[in-house]
Scaffold this motif. Structure first.
Motif, PDB file in Angstrom:
ATOM      1  N   LYS A 125     -20.005  32.471 -11.681  1.00 41.70           N
ATOM      2  CA  LYS A 125     -18.721  32.498 -11.228  1.00 41.70           C
ATOM      3  C   LYS A 125     -18.397  31.087 -10.639  1.00 41.70           C
ATOM      4  CE  LYS A 125     -16.392  36.222  -9.951  1.00 41.70           C
ATOM      5  NZ  LYS A 125     -15.781  36.855 -11.189  1.00 41.70           N
ATOM      6  N   GLY A 126     -18.979  30.536  -9.623  1.00 41.94           N
ATOM      7  CA  GLY A 126     -18.715  29.633  -8.856  1.00 41.94           C
ATOM      8  C   GLY A 126     -18.866  28.483  -9.601  1.00 41.94           C
ATOM      9  N   LEU A 127     -19.739  28.223 -10.455  1.00 39.64           N
ATOM     10  CA  LEU A 127     -20.065  27.168 -11.305  1.00 39.64           C
ATOM     11  C   LEU A 127     -18.967  27.041 -12.580  1.00 39.64           C
ATOM     12  CD1 LEU A 127     -23.990  27.256 -12.048  1.00 39.64           C
ATOM     13  CD2 LEU A 127     -22.616  25.683 -10.387  1.00 39.64           C
ATOM     14  N   LEU A 128     -18.606  28.349 -12.888  1.00 33.93           N
ATOM     15  CA  LEU A 128     -17.326  28.115 -13.870  1.00 33.93           C
ATOM     16  C   LEU A 128     -16.008  27.797 -13.453  1.00 33.93           C
ATOM     17  CD1 LEU A 128     -16.857  29.164 -16.747  1.00 33.93           C
ATOM     18  CD2 LEU A 128     -16.232  31.388 -15.874  1.00 33.93           C
ATOM     19  N   ALA A 129     -15.904  28.190 -11.991  1.00 35.27           N
ATOM     20  CA  ALA A 129     -14.701  27.602 -11.309  1.00 35.27           C
ATOM     21  C   ALA A 129     -14.680  26.098 -10.990  1.00 35.27           C
ATOM     22  CB  ALA A 129     -14.510  28.313 -10.024  1.00 35.27           C
ATOM     23  N   MET A 131     -16.384  24.053 -13.185  1.00 35.58           N
ATOM     24  CA  MET A 131     -16.254  23.496 -14.680  1.00 35.58           C
ATOM     25  C   MET A 131     -14.715  23.501 -15.039  1.00 35.58           C
ATOM     26  SD  MET A 131     -19.425  25.254 -16.464  1.00 35.58           S
ATOM     27  CE  MET A 131     -19.105  25.072 -17.986  1.00 35.58           C
ATOM     28  N   LEU A 132     -13.878  24.529 -14.389  1.00 34.80           N
ATOM     29  CA  LEU A 132     -12.450  24.606 -14.763  1.00 34.80           C
ATOM     30  C   LEU A 132     -11.825  23.417 -13.861  1.00 34.80           C
ATOM     31  CD1 LEU A 132     -11.510  28.181 -15.076  1.00 34.80           C
ATOM     32  CD2 LEU A 132     -11.608  26.710 -16.990  1.00 34.80           C
ATOM     33  N   THR A 133     -12.067  23.332 -12.839  1.00 36.78           N
ATOM     34  CA  THR A 133     -11.576  22.540 -11.869  1.00 36.78           C
ATOM     35  C   THR A 133     -11.694  20.957 -12.482  1.00 36.78           C
ATOM     36  OG1 THR A 133     -12.153  23.705 -10.132  1.00 36.78           O
ATOM     37  CG2 THR A 133     -11.559  21.345  -9.347  1.00 36.78           C
ATOM     38  N   PHE A 134     -12.738  20.601 -12.967  1.00 35.07           N
ATOM     39  CA  PHE A 134     -13.177  19.152 -13.371  1.00 35.07           C
ATOM     40  C   PHE A 134     -12.816  19.048 -15.007  1.00 35.07           C
ATOM     41  CE2 PHE A 134     -15.452  19.043  -9.425  1.00 35.07           C
ATOM     42  CZ  PHE A 134     -15.167  17.934  -8.825  1.00 35.07           C
ATOM     43  N   GLN A 135     -12.198  20.205 -15.457  1.00 32.44           N
ATOM     44  CA  GLN A 135     -11.708  20.412 -16.808  1.00 32.44           C
ATOM     45  C   GLN A 135     -12.928  20.111 -17.816  1.00 32.44           C
ATOM     46  OE1 GLN A 135      -8.135  17.948 -17.212  1.00 32.44           O
ATOM     47  NE2 GLN A 135      -7.015  19.289 -16.073  1.00 32.44           N
ATOM     48  N   TRP A 136     -14.033  20.438 -17.395  1.00 32.31           N
ATOM     49  CA  TRP A 136     -15.261  20.479 -18.217  1.00 32.31           C
ATOM     50  C   TRP A 136     -15.447  21.414 -19.559  1.00 32.31           C
ATOM     51  CZ3 TRP A 136     -18.973  19.731 -13.330  1.00 32.31           C
ATOM     52  CH2 TRP A 136     -18.800  18.406 -12.933  1.00 32.31           C
ATOM     53  N   ILE A 137     -14.390  22.582 -19.242  1.00 32.31           N
ATOM     54  CA  ILE A 137     -14.352  23.599 -20.029  1.00 32.31           C
ATOM     55  C   ILE A 137     -12.888  24.290 -20.221  1.00 32.31           C
ATOM     56  CG2 ILE A 137     -15.085  25.323 -18.444  1.00 32.31           C
ATOM     57  CD1 ILE A 137     -16.736  26.913 -20.301  1.00 32.31           C
ATOM     58  N   TYR A 144     -16.025  30.141 -22.702  1.00 30.22           N
ATOM     59  CA  TYR A 144     -15.577  30.587 -21.235  1.00 30.22           C
ATOM     60  C   TYR A 144     -15.647  32.065 -21.138  1.00 30.22           C
ATOM     61  CZ  TYR A 144     -12.123  31.412 -17.503  1.00 30.22           C
ATOM     62  OH  TYR A 144     -11.662  32.036 -16.236  1.00 30.22           O
ATOM     63  N   THR A 145     -15.124  32.627 -22.161  1.00 30.59           N
ATOM     64  CA  THR A 145     -15.102  33.987 -22.082  1.00 30.59           C
ATOM     65  C   THR A 145     -16.279  34.758 -22.053  1.00 30.59           C
ATOM     66  OG1 THR A 145     -13.094  34.043 -23.768  1.00 30.59           O
ATOM     67  CG2 THR A 145     -14.233  36.135 -23.534  1.00 30.59           C
ATOM     68  N   ILE A 146     -17.473  34.062 -22.632  1.00 31.37           N
ATOM     69  CA  ILE A 146     -18.798  34.620 -22.340  1.00 31.37           C
ATOM     70  C   ILE A 146     -19.048  34.571 -21.302  1.00 31.37           C
ATOM     71  CG2 ILE A 146     -21.091  34.086 -23.478  1.00 31.37           C
ATOM     72  CD1 ILE A 146     -20.089  33.629 -26.251  1.00 31.37           C
ATOM     73  N   LEU A 147     -19.247  33.131 -20.516  1.00 29.53           N
ATOM     74  CA  LEU A 147     -19.743  32.843 -19.145  1.00 29.53           C
ATOM     75  C   LEU A 147     -18.933  33.764 -18.208  1.00 29.53           C
ATOM     76  CD1 LEU A 147     -20.056  29.197 -19.323  1.00 29.53           C
ATOM     77  CD2 LEU A 147     -21.711  30.696 -19.180  1.00 29.53           C
TER      78      LEU A 147
END
Length: 635
Positions: A125-129, A131-137, A144-147
């Motif tokens: 969850k932290g890594l996903l946040a 990735m979102l912050t830096f717009q990598w996903i 994103y849904t699967i992660l």
């Protein structure tokens, strides 16, 4: 060593025979259960001839003796009225614990096994946040849904994980417990509760969201254990397999929905709301007290009581204020140890302080806390000041952790990714720096340098010595781990000697050289060997596995047996030990380290049986004569 004299002095310094409930021993230490631990004189014990160190853990007072522990134990039993009998079960031990000890034991036993799953999901969850912050996903993508599902799954179905863990801890059927939790998470029931005005047989069912909840399932499975045992007792043998689960499910699930669940939810919401109010309206005081006293809580084991509160905070509110206090307390311990490194003039102790500071930064604080800061006293006070200062800063800026972290150190920093991330980093730096500075200001009584030690001798000319190497093969297959990262101060502080640790991949120990079995403990978890060249080696399978009483271990040798390199010594059920909640990290120690010039260890990567693990260096002078100590050991 005079075993009788050592035994006599140790018994006197732990408070005398009347202060001892029970004494047992493992491969390296005497384990005392004392009526009053305050009567034990720790400082004098540590300076007693034959005593390597003292540690308090798991409600026991450990006096570390080393290879002679069995001799000292026999002398202690022979010259006192103490019994050599040992406890036969954890259940028997539990009955002798007070209520607080039972509570902490229950909480730690329930949450420790599931923490890896929660921590792993939390890191995702932290890594996903991040990735979102830096717009990598994109949050619109299927990736994103699967992660998100991978990260949220353990939290959404947390009641099932907890149900299984509680049932295992209290000795009831884990699958019935899982079925109870699964029932209240059923989509149709969730929808029914969400609609309101629900009743069961005329009794009102209060709408409670059970996904991600903690306290309701803890209370329910504990209560359900009595229902299950009642059904087990009164069901005919031929029908038990049907009646017991049927009765338990039909009785416990409605009880949870009608009464226990709402009560648990109220308690959980109250705790989370109370913590939230404390940090919102008395933030400075909260940061000062919780940050400053987090390390003492960890020492006493009371921090386990905070784990369900932190999980509940994150699942209910989406964030937690307590976890940042754990991080800053660890950073402060690292800072204090670093301060010792800067100030100490003992080269050996400087090295220990630096290495333990690094491991504390990674979230493993025991080596720094027990081996350095508490040993010198004032650095521990400096660490508390640093943690309190960092805690106050974090509370002022309301620093939050947004996921559960598997490490309260640098690897766990993604847990802070969110609006207060920058303040969290500043707070951690403050904790480290203030603790370092306070250590330098307060000072400490340095560890004296022993005269004539190798570390302080001037270097000899290289051409005046011939270095001979003796090799120790790996007794296990697995992942290498530096000794200072072992979660036991006796090993991490090299009290027993130098070596390395292995996290085994296969449950088997083989002979690492040609030699003799000097000792194999009755619980088969530890074995002492002596090579034909005089190397004395301790292989200790797992941490605190003596408590298993030999369960999961099979020995293929006896004390006195001669072995060849590669011979199977001990086999163990790796999975079974881990499911009991024990750390399987296995220290491999050269216990007569001081007899040699240097011990070099492989400390990284994967190793297989019979690969070179340790290199023992023996120095010989120009005339080819060994020093007296080494000559004695290889003769």
């Amino acid at each position: 060593m005079n075993h009788k004299q050592t035994a006599k002095e140790v018994l006197e310094l732990v408070g005398g025979e009347k202060n001892v409930k029970q004494v047992t021993h493992c491969m390296t230490r005497l384990r005392f259960n004392l009526y009053d631990e305050s009567k034990a004189n720790k400082e004098q014990l540590q300076s007693t001839d034959g005593v390597m160190g003292v540690n308090q853990s798991g409600g026991q007072y450990h006096v570390i003796i080393g290879n002679d522990v069995s001799n000292v134990y026999r002398a202690l039993i022979a010259d006192s009225g103490l019994s050599a009998d040992v406890k036969t079960s954890d259940a028997e031990e539990a009955t002798k614990q007070n209520v607080i000890s039972k509570l902490f034991d229950f909480i730690s036993g329930v949450f420790t096994p599931i923490l890896p799953a929660i921590a792993g999901a939390g890191m995702i969850k932290g890594l996903l946040a991040l990735m979102l912050t830096f717009q990598w996903i994109s949050d619109k993508s299927s990736t994103y849904t699967i992660l998100t599902a991978i990260g949220d799954g353990a939290f959404y179905f947390l009641p099932i994980l907890l149900a299984v863990s509680v049932a295992k801890k209290i000795g009831t059927n884990q699958y019935i417990a899982a079925a109870i939790a699964a029932a209240v998470l059923h989509p149709q029931l969730t929808a029914l509760l969400g609609a309101g005005n629900t009743e069961f047989l005329g009794l009102p069912v209060i709408a409670v969201v059970y996904s991600s909840s903690v306290i309701p399932i803890l209370l329910t499975i504990w209560l359900g254990s009595y229902v299950e045992r009642f059904a087990e007792k009164y069901s005919p043998k031929s029908l038990k397999i049907i009646l017991v689960p049927t009765v338990t499910l039909l009785a416990v699930v409605p009880i949870m929905l009608v009464g226990v669940g709402p009560i648990g939810a109220i308690l959980g919401n109250g705790l989370s709301g109370g913590i939230d109010l404390l940090f919102k309206h008395a933030g400075i005081l909260a940061g000062l007290l919780i940050g400053g006293f987090m390390s003492p809580l960890i020492i006493t084991g009371m921090h386990y009581a905070l784990i369900p509160i932190m999980i509940n905070n994150i699942t209910l509110n989406g964030f937690d204020y307590i976890m940042p206090m754990m991080f800053v307390a660890n950073m402060a311990q690292a800072g204090a140890a670093f301060g010792v490194f800067l100030r100490s003039r003992n080269k050996t102790f400087k090295s220990l302080a630096m290495s333990t500071s690094i491991t504390a930064l990674m979230g493993i604080t025991e080596p720094a806390m027990y081996g350095v800061n508490m040993r010198l006293k004032k650095p521990f006070i400096a660490a508390l000041i640093g943690a309190a200062t960092g805690g106050v800063f974090m509370s002022i800026f309301k620093v939050k952790a947004y996921v559960m972290s598997g490490s309260a150190g640098i690897p766990g920093i993604p847990a802070f990714i969110g609006p207060t991330f920058v303040y969290s980093i500043i707070g951690l730096v403050i904790g480290f720096v203030v603790a370092t500075i306070m250590t330098l200001i307060l000072g400490f009584k340095d560890v004296p340098v022993k005269e004539g030690t190798k570390a302080e001798k001037p270097e000899e000319k290289k051409d005046s010595t011939v270095v001979q190497n003796e090799l120790v093969q790996s007794p296990l297959e697995g992942q290498l781990k530096p000794l200072n990262q072992v979660n036991d101060a006796t090993f991490s502080n090299e009290i027993m000697g130098k070596g390395v640790a292995i996290v085994p991949a296969v449950g088997r120990v083989v002979a690492p050289f040609n030699g003799k079995v000097e000792t194999i403990f009755q619980t088969k978890h530890a074995i002492g060997l002596k090579s034909d060249q005089g190397i004395e080696l301790l292989i200790h399978v797992g941490i605190d596995t003596v408590k298993l009483g030999g369960k999961y271990f099979t020995s293929h040798v006896q004390t006195g047996d001669l072995v060849k390199a590669g011979d199977v010594l001990v086999e163990f059920d790796l999975k079974g030990i881990q499911e009991e909640g024990f750390d399987v990290t296995t220290p491999v120690i050269i216990t007569n380290t001081n007899d040699y010039a240097q011990v070099d260890a492989m400390t990284d990567g994967v190793i297989t049986e019979k690969e070179t693990l340790l290199t023992v260096r023996v120095e010989e002078n120009e005339e080819g004569i060994y020093n007296d100590t080494i000559r004695k050991n290889i003769s």
